[in-house]
Design a protein around this motif. Structure first.
Motif, PDB file in Angstrom:
ATOM      1  N   GLY A 208       0.841  -1.200  -0.145  1.00  4.03           N
ATOM      2  CA  GLY A 208       0.005  -0.059  -0.094  1.00  4.03           C
ATOM      3  C   GLY A 208       0.920   1.381   0.034  1.00  4.03           C
ATOM      4  N   ARG A 209       0.314   2.281  -0.296  1.00  9.17           N
ATOM      5  CA  ARG A 209       0.934   3.651  -0.513  1.00  9.17           C
ATOM      6  C   ARG A 209       1.402   4.124   0.930  1.00  9.17           C
ATOM      7  NH1 ARG A 209      -2.329   9.353  -1.059  1.00  9.17           N
ATOM      8  NH2 ARG A 209      -0.214   9.795   0.079  1.00  9.17           N
ATOM      9  N   ASP A 210       2.161   5.077   0.807  1.00 11.61           N
ATOM     10  CA  ASP A 210       2.859   5.751   2.077  1.00 11.61           C
ATOM     11  C   ASP A 210       2.180   6.984   2.469  1.00 11.61           C
ATOM     12  OD1 ASP A 210       4.651   3.598   2.923  1.00 11.61           O
ATOM     13  OD2 ASP A 210       5.836   4.389   1.198  1.00 11.61           O
ATOM     14  N   MET A 211       2.457   7.586   3.610  1.00  6.49           N
ATOM     15  CA  MET A 211       1.974   9.000   3.771  1.00  6.49           C
ATOM     16  C   MET A 211       0.511   9.283   4.295  1.00  6.49           C
ATOM     17  SD  MET A 211       5.297   9.934   3.813  1.00  6.49           S
ATOM     18  CE  MET A 211       6.759   9.330   3.304  1.00  6.49           C
ATOM     19  N   MET A 212      -0.211   8.227   4.582  1.00  9.79           N
ATOM     20  CA  MET A 212      -1.475   8.305   4.864  1.00  9.79           C
ATOM     21  C   MET A 212      -1.640   7.856   6.427  1.00  9.79           C
ATOM     22  SD  MET A 212      -3.881   7.030   1.974  1.00  9.79           S
ATOM     23  CE  MET A 212      -5.450   7.260   3.003  1.00  9.79           C
ATOM     24  N   GLY A 213      -0.691   7.893   7.270  1.00 13.76           N
ATOM     25  CA  GLY A 213      -0.572   7.790   8.695  1.00 13.76           C
ATOM     26  C   GLY A 213      -0.102   6.171   8.796  1.00 13.76           C
ATOM     27  N   ASP A 214      -0.086   5.977  10.243  1.00 10.12           N
ATOM     28  CA  ASP A 214       0.541   4.743  10.723  1.00 10.12           C
ATOM     29  C   ASP A 214      -0.484   3.397  10.288  1.00 10.12           C
ATOM     30  OD1 ASP A 214       2.511   5.610  11.869  1.00 10.12           O
ATOM     31  OD2 ASP A 214       2.149   5.271  13.938  1.00 10.12           O
ATOM     32  N   ASP A 219      -1.359  -3.260   3.177  1.00 11.64           N
ATOM     33  CA  ASP A 219      -1.076  -4.128   2.319  1.00 11.64           C
ATOM     34  C   ASP A 219      -2.066  -5.134   2.023  1.00 11.64           C
ATOM     35  OD1 ASP A 219       1.318  -2.559   2.480  1.00 11.64           O
ATOM     36  OD2 ASP A 219       2.564  -4.240   2.936  1.00 11.64           O
ATOM     37  N   GLU A 220      -1.840  -5.907   0.944  1.00 10.72           N
ATOM     38  CA  GLU A 220      -3.025  -6.654   0.480  1.00 10.72           C
ATOM     39  C   GLU A 220      -2.263  -8.074   0.007  1.00 10.72           C
ATOM     40  OE1 GLU A 220      -5.993  -3.121  -1.204  1.00 10.72           O
ATOM     41  OE2 GLU A 220      -4.917  -4.560  -2.967  1.00 10.72           O
ATOM     42  N   LEU A 221      -3.342  -9.046  -0.148  1.00 11.95           N
ATOM     43  CA  LEU A 221      -3.131 -10.145  -0.568  1.00 11.95           C
ATOM     44  C   LEU A 221      -4.181 -10.524  -1.586  1.00 11.95           C
ATOM     45  CD1 LEU A 221      -1.958 -13.035  -1.232  1.00 11.95           C
ATOM     46  CD2 LEU A 221      -3.345 -14.085   0.757  1.00 11.95           C
ATOM     47  N   ILE A 236      -8.407   3.954  -4.973  1.00 17.88           N
ATOM     48  CA  ILE A 236      -9.068   3.393  -3.612  1.00 17.88           C
ATOM     49  C   ILE A 236      -8.251   2.386  -3.267  1.00 17.88           C
ATOM     50  CG2 ILE A 236     -10.556   2.024  -5.228  1.00 17.88           C
ATOM     51  CD1 ILE A 236     -12.760   2.259  -2.857  1.00 17.88           C
ATOM     52  N   HIS A 237      -7.972   2.310  -2.053  1.00 22.03           N
ATOM     53  CA  HIS A 237      -7.259   1.207  -1.365  1.00 22.03           C
ATOM     54  C   HIS A 237      -7.974   0.142  -0.564  1.00 22.03           C
ATOM     55  CE1 HIS A 237      -4.241   4.014  -2.816  1.00 22.03           C
ATOM     56  NE2 HIS A 237      -4.711   4.980  -2.120  1.00 22.03           N
ATOM     57  N   ASN A 238      -7.602  -0.875  -0.722  1.00 27.36           N
ATOM     58  CA  ASN A 238      -8.575  -2.050   0.474  1.00 27.36           C
ATOM     59  C   ASN A 238      -9.869  -1.963  -0.180  1.00 27.36           C
ATOM     60  OD1 ASN A 238      -6.442  -0.684   2.877  1.00 27.36           O
ATOM     61  ND2 ASN A 238      -5.762  -2.289   1.443  1.00 27.36           N
ATOM     62  N   ALA A 239     -10.349  -1.640  -1.192  1.00 30.78           N
ATOM     63  CA  ALA A 239     -11.642  -1.590  -1.524  1.00 30.78           C
ATOM     64  C   ALA A 239     -12.654  -0.469  -0.716  1.00 30.78           C
ATOM     65  CB  ALA A 239     -12.235  -3.015  -1.457  1.00 30.78           C
ATOM     66  N   ALA A 259      -8.409 -10.146  -1.249  1.00 37.31           N
ATOM     67  CA  ALA A 259      -8.532 -11.398  -0.478  1.00 37.31           C
ATOM     68  C   ALA A 259      -8.364 -11.304   1.004  1.00 37.31           C
ATOM     69  CB  ALA A 259      -7.917 -12.304  -1.126  1.00 37.31           C
ATOM     70  N   LEU A 260      -7.408 -10.599   1.286  1.00 38.11           N
ATOM     71  CA  LEU A 260      -6.898 -10.373   2.719  1.00 38.11           C
ATOM     72  C   LEU A 260      -6.300  -9.182   2.783  1.00 38.11           C
ATOM     73  CD1 LEU A 260      -6.619 -11.522   5.554  1.00 38.11           C
ATOM     74  CD2 LEU A 260      -4.519 -12.565   4.685  1.00 38.11           C
ATOM     75  N   LYS A 261      -6.690  -8.328   3.943  1.00 31.59           N
ATOM     76  CA  LYS A 261      -5.829  -7.235   4.153  1.00 31.59           C
ATOM     77  C   LYS A 261      -4.996  -7.729   5.328  1.00 31.59           C
ATOM     78  CE  LYS A 261      -9.879  -4.120   4.053  1.00 31.59           C
ATOM     79  NZ  LYS A 261     -10.901  -3.290   5.030  1.00 31.59           N
ATOM     80  N   LEU A 262      -3.613  -7.192   5.019  1.00 31.95           N
ATOM     81  CA  LEU A 262      -2.448  -7.717   5.880  1.00 31.95           C
ATOM     82  C   LEU A 262      -1.915  -6.541   6.998  1.00 31.95           C
ATOM     83  CD1 LEU A 262      -0.495  -9.172   2.819  1.00 31.95           C
ATOM     84  CD2 LEU A 262      -1.818 -10.428   4.434  1.00 31.95           C
ATOM     85  N   GLY A 263      -2.483  -5.586   6.994  1.00 31.45           N
ATOM     86  CA  GLY A 263      -1.914  -4.444   7.997  1.00 31.45           C
ATOM     87  C   GLY A 263      -1.176  -3.512   6.967  1.00 31.45           C
ATOM     88  N   ALA A 264      -1.018  -2.306   7.560  1.00 32.06           N
ATOM     89  CA  ALA A 264      -0.293  -1.307   7.047  1.00 32.06           C
ATOM     90  C   ALA A 264       1.130  -1.357   7.036  1.00 32.06           C
ATOM     91  CB  ALA A 264      -0.888   0.105   7.438  1.00 32.06           C
ATOM     92  N   HIS A 265       1.725  -1.061   5.906  1.00 32.55           N
ATOM     93  CA  HIS A 265       3.326  -0.817   6.303  1.00 32.55           C
ATOM     94  C   HIS A 265       4.226  -2.135   6.661  1.00 32.55           C
ATOM     95  CE1 HIS A 265       2.334   3.593   5.814  1.00 32.55           C
ATOM     96  NE2 HIS A 265       1.705   3.418   6.896  1.00 32.55           N
TER      97      HIS A 265
END
Length: 365
Positions: A208-214, A219-221, A236-239, A259-265
């Motif tokens: 995922g992109r940076d500079m939108m906070g912690d 990140d995605e699968l 649009i990110h993560n739908a 299919a799965l959100k993995l957590g930011a950064h």
């Protein structure tokens, strides 16, 4: 042809002269053990397994290719061969038939029948030279698909921006005809993918992109069910996370949810469907993902291996499989990719500790 410095000498592994890596900090499920498979592998990234058991290792900023050989069949390599240097971020490598394929940022090379010539490196053959030469997210992870075509991600040349194709996409290349087909678009930076062992469909990680906070975006699968699907970037990110700069165009795309959100950064990189037989049967068909770890979050995350369980094409569970490279806010290693060996054990490359680890399993009493 771009000049590459080819090396012909095999270097035997020598006792480590630096401080031992603290493997005792690595936490694994019961019955699993981790050991050092190889040290001194500069900036180890994607790995590929040859027909004769050679483990090939790419790098990113080191610009090198290595081969690890177990010549005495004791389960551990006793030779490390530096195959080439001065390459342009050669992170992605794959083995196909008898040949090693290597992705620079802008070119694909083939080292023909490489195991037959080791420890000498065969002269590389240029396969394709029409990839963009932008180094920002330009390093690759490559693999041949069940269709015999070479799959190549092309990252966005920015943190977040609109860019013309083929940026922010995954393509596939017919290495004979040079025909290119777009597989997925709206993919910011995929540095890991594999094909479902039953369906043959493509699953991939995306940073995922940076500079939108912690905590945004994750990140995605992702899972490709139809060629040409759009996975959201940069609109649009993560739908469900509208981009603050480009989100006003989000309604114009048919976005595919992860299919799965993995957590930011967490920096999800290499991944692989486990098809070995050494691990418990419940692990077969699971996805292992290497999380390289955050670089600009106020508190660090990632630096671990995650296990993802599927039922059919649906994710039903995800959990941490291996952790400990991050101790508090200090990390001593960064997992980059995974590879299953013929005996069913799992290799993990670490581009910060310049090492490759082997995870094995034996039943506990």
């Amino acid at each position: 042809m771009k000049k590459q410095q080819l090396l012909v000498a095999a270097f035997l592994f020598l006792p480590a002269i630096c401080a031992a890596l603290p493997l005792e900090t690595i936490v694994l499920p019961p019955g699993f053990e981790i050991e050092i498979y190889a040290e001194g592998v500069d900036n180890a990234r994607q790995m590929a397994l040859g027909n004769q058991g050679t483990v090939f290792v790419g790098s990113r900023k080191a610009g090198k290719l290595h081969a690890l050989r177990d010549t005495n069949n004791d389960g551990k390599p006793d030779q490390m061969i530096e195959l080439a240097r001065n390459l342009f971020l050669p992170s992605g490598i794959t083995f196909h038939n008898t040949d090693l394929y290597v992705a620079e940022v802008d070119k694909i090379w083939r080292y023909p029948n490489i195991e037959a010539t080791l420890p000498d490196t065969p002269p590389p053959e240029l396969v394709y030279d029409k990839l963009p030469n932008k180094s920002h997210h330009g390093w690759k992870f490559i693999r041949f698909g069940p269709d015999g075509l070479l799959y190549i991600p092309i990252g966005a040349p920015c943190n977040v921006c609109e860019s013309e194709t083929p940026f922010a996409s995954i393509i596939k290349l017919n290495i004979d005809t040079k025909q290119v087909t777009t597989v997925a678009i709206g993919v910011r930076n995929s540095v890991g993918f594999d094909f479902h062992p039953t369906t043959g469909q493509l699953w991939f990680t995306d940073n995922g992109r940076d500079m939108m906070g912690d905590d945004l975006p994750d990140d995605e699968l992702n899972h490709v069910t139809k060629e040409g699907q759009h996975f959201g970037f940069p609109y649009i990110h993560n739908a469900d996370v509208i981009d603050p700069e480009f989100g006003h165009k989000a309604s114009n795309i048919n976005n595919t949810a992860p299919a799965l959100k993995l957590g930011a950064h967490v920096a999800a990189l290499g991944m692989e469907f486990y098809q070995g037989e050494q691990f418990p049967s419940s692990y077969r068909g699971n996805i292992f993902i290497a999380e390289h770890g955050s670089w600009n979050r106020s508190s660090k995350v990632g630096y671990r291996i995650v296990r993802v369980e599927l039922e059919g094409n649906k994710v039903v569970n995800s959990e941490v499989f291996a952790s400990g490279w991050l101790q508090g806010e200090k990390s001593w290693g960064r997992p980059a990719a995974v590879l299953t060996l013929n005996d069913g054990s799992l290799l993990i490359s670490d581009d910060a500790a310049n090492a490759v680890y082997r995870v094995s399993y034996s039943e506990t009493e």
